[in-house]
Every structure is written in structure tokens, then in C-alpha cells.
Design an enzyme around this catalytic site. Structure first.
Site, short mmCIF file in Angstrom:
data_model
loop_
_atom_site.label_atom_id
_atom_site.label_comp_id
_atom_site.label_asym_id
_atom_site.label_seq_id
_atom_site.Cartn_x
_atom_site.Cartn_y
_atom_site.Cartn_z
N ASP A 8 -0.39 -8.13 -7.30
CA ASP A 8 -0.87 -6.82 -6.84
C ASP A 8 0.30 -5.90 -6.47
OD1 ASP A 8 -2.74 -9.07 -6.27
OD2 ASP A 8 -4.10 -7.49 -5.66
N GLU A 37 -4.60 -3.08 -9.46
CA GLU A 37 -5.80 -2.61 -8.74
C GLU A 37 -5.49 -1.92 -7.41
OE1 GLU A 37 -8.66 -5.29 -7.28
OE2 GLU A 37 -7.28 -6.11 -5.82
N ASN A 38 -4.27 -2.12 -6.87
CA ASN A 38 -3.91 -1.43 -5.62
C ASN A 38 -2.73 -0.46 -5.83
OD1 ASN A 38 -4.32 -4.69 -4.53
ND2 ASN A 38 -5.69 -3.08 -3.82
N ASN A 65 -11.37 -6.37 -7.84
CA ASN A 65 -12.45 -5.68 -7.15
C ASN A 65 -12.15 -4.22 -6.83
OD1 ASN A 65 -10.59 -7.26 -5.49
ND2 ASN A 65 -11.65 -6.37 -3.73
N HIS A 66 -10.86 -3.84 -6.73
CA HIS A 66 -10.54 -2.44 -6.39
C HIS A 66 -10.39 -1.52 -7.61
CE1 HIS A 66 -10.21 -2.77 -2.08
NE2 HIS A 66 -9.46 -3.86 -2.20
N HIS A 148 -8.43 -13.42 -10.35
CA HIS A 148 -8.36 -12.59 -9.15
C HIS A 148 -9.39 -13.10 -8.15
CE1 HIS A 148 -7.05 -8.81 -7.30
NE2 HIS A 148 -8.28 -8.68 -6.85
N HIS A 173 -4.84 -11.23 -5.71
CA HIS A 173 -5.81 -10.71 -4.74
C HIS A 173 -5.43 -10.95 -3.27
CE1 HIS A 173 -9.55 -9.36 -2.90
NE2 HIS A 173 -9.67 -10.51 -2.31
N HIS A 175 -2.56 -11.17 -1.90
CA HIS A 175 -1.31 -10.47 -1.60
C HIS A 175 -0.24 -11.40 -1.02
CE1 HIS A 175 -3.29 -6.20 -1.38
NE2 HIS A 175 -3.75 -6.95 -2.38
FE FE2 Z 1 -8.40 -7.64 -5.00
#
Ligand code: FE2
Length: 265
Positions: A8, A37-38, A65-66, A148, A173, A175
Site C-alpha cells: 500500500d 488503493e491508498n 477495499n479503498h 488484500h 492491506h 500496512h
Molecule cells: Fe485495504
């Protein structure tokens, strides 16, 4: 074939860490995979950041998910080099896997999302993998999976399940990088989490005071990316045999980069 796999990317500090590492190690890898995703302000990805990552040489972007956090992602979610988890329902925009080619070598990337403590509505990722594997393994033995997920147990179970079929299964996911990179018995490289790239003096990339407040009060908080401090770059370098698709080596990379070093960019 060497794959640099980055977990991420947390906002601007994460993008700077990625840039710093790739500029300072230009010939250390053939293919660059990044979970994005982030990457835009800590939540999702927008077009500007997508273009910025492409200009840094990112070959394939995975997510989780993000991915939907920035609405404008719907305008470019169908880009070939951008994946969202494959176990969303078929009606969801975008795609969850792709076949790519670099330096004359074909490879596949599959993006899956775990269900434990995350999203129980998704299709069982083990079943999704079986279906996609059936298709892509006819094209190439080199298959990388971004799993993830939150739960380490789910990641390990999946790694063992895909052993001998996937070249590498890497978790994203949480981190937080895990020191468990290994080549499993049938030749799949595995790590349960690559870890994030971003400000290290943070709570998983976000400003500590806001998250501490959440724990102190239980009240909703606005989370912002921590941008003031030095950064950390976390990644995995996996060497994959082009003929068999087996993982030859898997190495963890962790580099702390000071503000002064970043100024050199
Ligand atoms: Fe995530």
C-alpha cells in the site's frame, strides 16, 4: 524475471518513497507492481495520481477495499494496468486480473480480497482464484497474486492453497510488513504482508493524534495522511523462473528515507 512488489502506497509520502527507491535502484527489477488503493490522500486513487504513478514506470496497479473512495476512479477503472479485487460481483466495473507482457515475457496478475474482518459479501477468493487460474495458466506460468486481506490466517491458508500454481502470493492491506517471506514447498513465493510505504512516524500512515483520539473517545474522527516526517519504503523483490513460473528467491526490502534524502528528488 525480477518483480518489485510494493504494498500500500500511503498518499504523497508513499509516492515520494516509491519515486526515491525506483530512481535510486533503476536496474534492480524488470517489472513494477504497486498496490494503489491508498495512493491519493490516503483514500483511493484519482486520475492525477494514476498518471503520476504511470510516469514512475509502474507496470500494474492492484487495489482493495479503498479502490472506490474517489468517485472519479470510475472514469478510468477499465484501464488495462489497473485492477480491483476479482471477487467482486461480475456487474462491478473494472477487472480483477490481467495478462501483461514485459521484455518479451508474459505474466498474469490477479487481485483478490479476503473476507475475514473485511467484506463477507465477496465471492470466496479461493474459488475465484481457481476459476481465473484455469484461464490464465494456459497463457503463462508466471502468475502473481495480490491477496488484500486483514487476517493472517486467511492469507496463509490461501498461500498454501495456491502453492505450486501461483508464482508469488503477496499480502497487502494491514500496512505492517511481516518478516515471513518464504518459498513454499511447491515453489510459490509468499509473504503475508508487504507493508505500506509512507510516513513511518504515524499510525499505519495516518496522523497519530486523530487515531489516538478515536481510541480515547470512540467518536468519529477525520483521518489525514501524516506528511511531516521521514518515510519508509517497504517492498518485496521476487525473482521468478520464466519457464516454470517458480519463485527462485524472495527478498524483503525496507528502506528508511530521511527528509533530507527526499529533497534530492
Ligand atoms: Fe485495504
Amino acid at each position: 524475471m525480477k518483480f518489485l512488489i510494493v504494498g500500500d502506497i500511503l498518499g504523497k509520502p508513499g509516492r515520494r518513497a516509491l519515486k526515491y527507491y525506483t530512481v535510486s535502484h533503476p536496474n534492480s527489477f524488470d517489472v513494477l507492481l504497486v498496490n494503489v488503493e491508498n495512493s491519493a490522500g490516503g483514500f483511493g486513487i484519482d486520475r492525477k495520481v494514476y498518471e503520476e504513478l504511470k510516469s514512475m514506470g509502474v507496470d500494474v496497479m492492484t487495489s482493495g477495499n479503498h479502490i472506490w473512495d474517489k468517485k472519479e476512479v470510475l472514469e478510468f477503472i477499465n484501464s488495462d494496468d489497473l485492477l480491483r479485487p476479482a471477487n467482486y460481483p461480475l456487474s462491478v466495473p473494472g477487472k480483477g486480473y490481467g495478462l501483461y507482457e514485459k521484455r518479451g515475457v508474459k505474466f498474469a496478475v490477479i487481485n483478490l480480497m479476503g473476507r475475514v474482518f473485511l467484506d463477507p459479501h465477496l465471492e470466496n477468493p479461493f474459488h475465484t482464484f481457481d476459476r481465473i487460474y484455469e484461464e490464465v495458466s494456459r497463457q503463462t506460468p508466471i502468475i502473481l497474486v495480490d491477496f488484500h486481506a486483514e487476517a493472517t490466517s486467511e492469507k496463509y491458508a490461501f498461500g498454501m492453497y495456491a502453492d505450486g500454481r501461483a508464482s508469488v502470493v503477496f499480502g497487502t492491506h494491514t500496512h505492517v510488513p511481516t518478516a515471513d517471506q518464504i518459498i513454499l514447498r511447491k515453489g510459490t513465493g509468499f509473504v503475508s504482508d508487504v507493508g505500506m510505504s509512507g510516513c513511518w512516524y504515524s499510525v499505519i500512515g495516518m496522523k497519530p493524534e486523530q487515531i489516538i483520539n478515536k481510541f480515547l473517545t470512540g467518536m468519529p474522527q477525520r483521518y489525514e495522511v501524516e506528511e511531516k516526517e521521514d518515510v519508509v519504503f517497504n517492498a518485496i523483490l521476487a525473482d521468478i523462473d520464466e519457464n516454470s513460473g517458480k519463485c527462485l528467491s524472495i527478498q524483503r526490502i525496507q528502506k528508511y528515507i530521511s527528509r533530507d534524502e527526499l529533497k534530492e528528488l
